[in-house]
Write a protein that holds these residues in place. Sequence first.
Motif, PDB file in Angstrom:
ATOM      1  N   GLY A  88       0.825  -1.202   0.000  1.00  0.00           N
ATOM      2  CA  GLY A  88       0.000   0.000   0.000  1.00  0.00           C
ATOM      3  C   GLY A  88       0.862   1.255   0.000  1.00  0.00           C
ATOM      4  N   ASP A 285      -3.429   3.029  -1.409  1.00  0.00           N
ATOM      5  CA  ASP A 285      -3.705   2.375  -2.689  1.00  0.00           C
ATOM      6  C   ASP A 285      -2.369   2.046  -3.342  1.00  0.00           C
ATOM      7  OD1 ASP A 285      -2.708   4.508  -4.346  1.00  0.00           O
ATOM      8  OD2 ASP A 285      -4.636   5.513  -4.309  1.00  0.00           O
ATOM      9  N   SER A 287      -1.938   2.872  -6.803  1.00  0.00           N
ATOM     10  CA  SER A 287      -2.268   3.454  -8.098  1.00  0.00           C
ATOM     11  C   SER A 287      -1.007   3.634  -8.930  1.00  0.00           C
ATOM     12  CB  SER A 287      -2.961   4.797  -7.918  1.00  0.00           C
ATOM     13  OG  SER A 287      -2.061   5.731  -7.329  1.00  0.00           O
ATOM     14  N   ARG A 323      -6.407  -5.559  -2.574  1.00  0.00           N
ATOM     15  CA  ARG A 323      -7.660  -5.857  -3.287  1.00  0.00           C
ATOM     16  C   ARG A 323      -8.551  -6.750  -2.438  1.00  0.00           C
ATOM     17  NH1 ARG A 323      -9.715  -9.919  -5.707  1.00  0.00           N
ATOM     18  NH2 ARG A 323      -7.800 -11.170  -5.548  1.00  0.00           N
TER      19      ARG A 323
END
Length: 341
Positions: A88, A285, A287, A323
Amino acid sequence: MTSAPALPATLWFTRCPVPTATGIAADRQWLTDEFAPDGITVRSLQDAEPDADREAHFTHALPGLFREGGNVPALWARSRGERTRLIGLTWIEERQVVLVAPGSGIRSADDLRGRRIALPVHRIAIDFWRAMALRGFEGALASAGLGLADTVPVDVPADGHPGQWAAELAALRRGDVDAVYVKGALAVEAARRSGAEVAVELDDLPDRRFRINNGTPRPITVHQDLLDEHPALVDRFLAVLLRAADWAAKSPAEVDRILGAETGAGAEGVAGAYRPGTHLTLHPDLSPERLALLAEQESALRAHGFLPEPVQVTAWADPEPLRRAAALNDAHPKSPLPDAP
């Protein structure tokens, strides 16, 4: 048939004294509550007995450890061969400024041209303080089309100067340097006590690449051994962090209280370091944008000699635990975490 590995007796966590979902979950005792039914004790590395391996905060040599902290030690540990995985990333604006002496005439990044900049020297395994100063000045200078070569770096030994930024601010008061990089709540208080003036507010720069540093982005890492042997524990730990971030988004006053305890700063320091809305930014996240920003940090740290070997950031990252944790969190949208006793 091979039996499944026995559950660990203890899960460890460590975090830096900054805004983190881990710190909030710990304050609310939600990590303890999550794993108690399994007979697993959850312990903070910072609060452990003196015989605990506190160096694991930097080395991550403890297989049962979750770490939410600065990226310099995390990248360094991975670069040295520690089998960690990146699970993360957060991006939390934490006030970053360049300070100068009153009356110096330095009012902008462009004014740093030809000036003496303070680079602290700490005798520790990974000098993340020096890395932060280098990257902070690089960001400020880059915003004006300049680089470190346009300044005069000055090494400032930190030995004998208790407190964050103390050696650099002392050098500024003596006139040994012209500019000092600081960040965070304690830095806000230290700058106020020293009477230094702000020359560059990195948080005001529109391009966040100028603010890439130890805490931006901030990684959450876990040891590969724990992920291999007990992936469900990793998923559940992350799910608690996600729920803690959800709670934080609705509890700004409580987040400020927790930040005061985590940082060791007063309310004024917290307010000066973290802008309104910080409580909305604790969700991790992986990303592409955040991974790319971390890759820029890795490249810069390697160029400065902090990393012995390259770290391929995208290969280091494992998005599956986050996830799965999001799915666990989504499965209980109307089940708020209990209040701490």
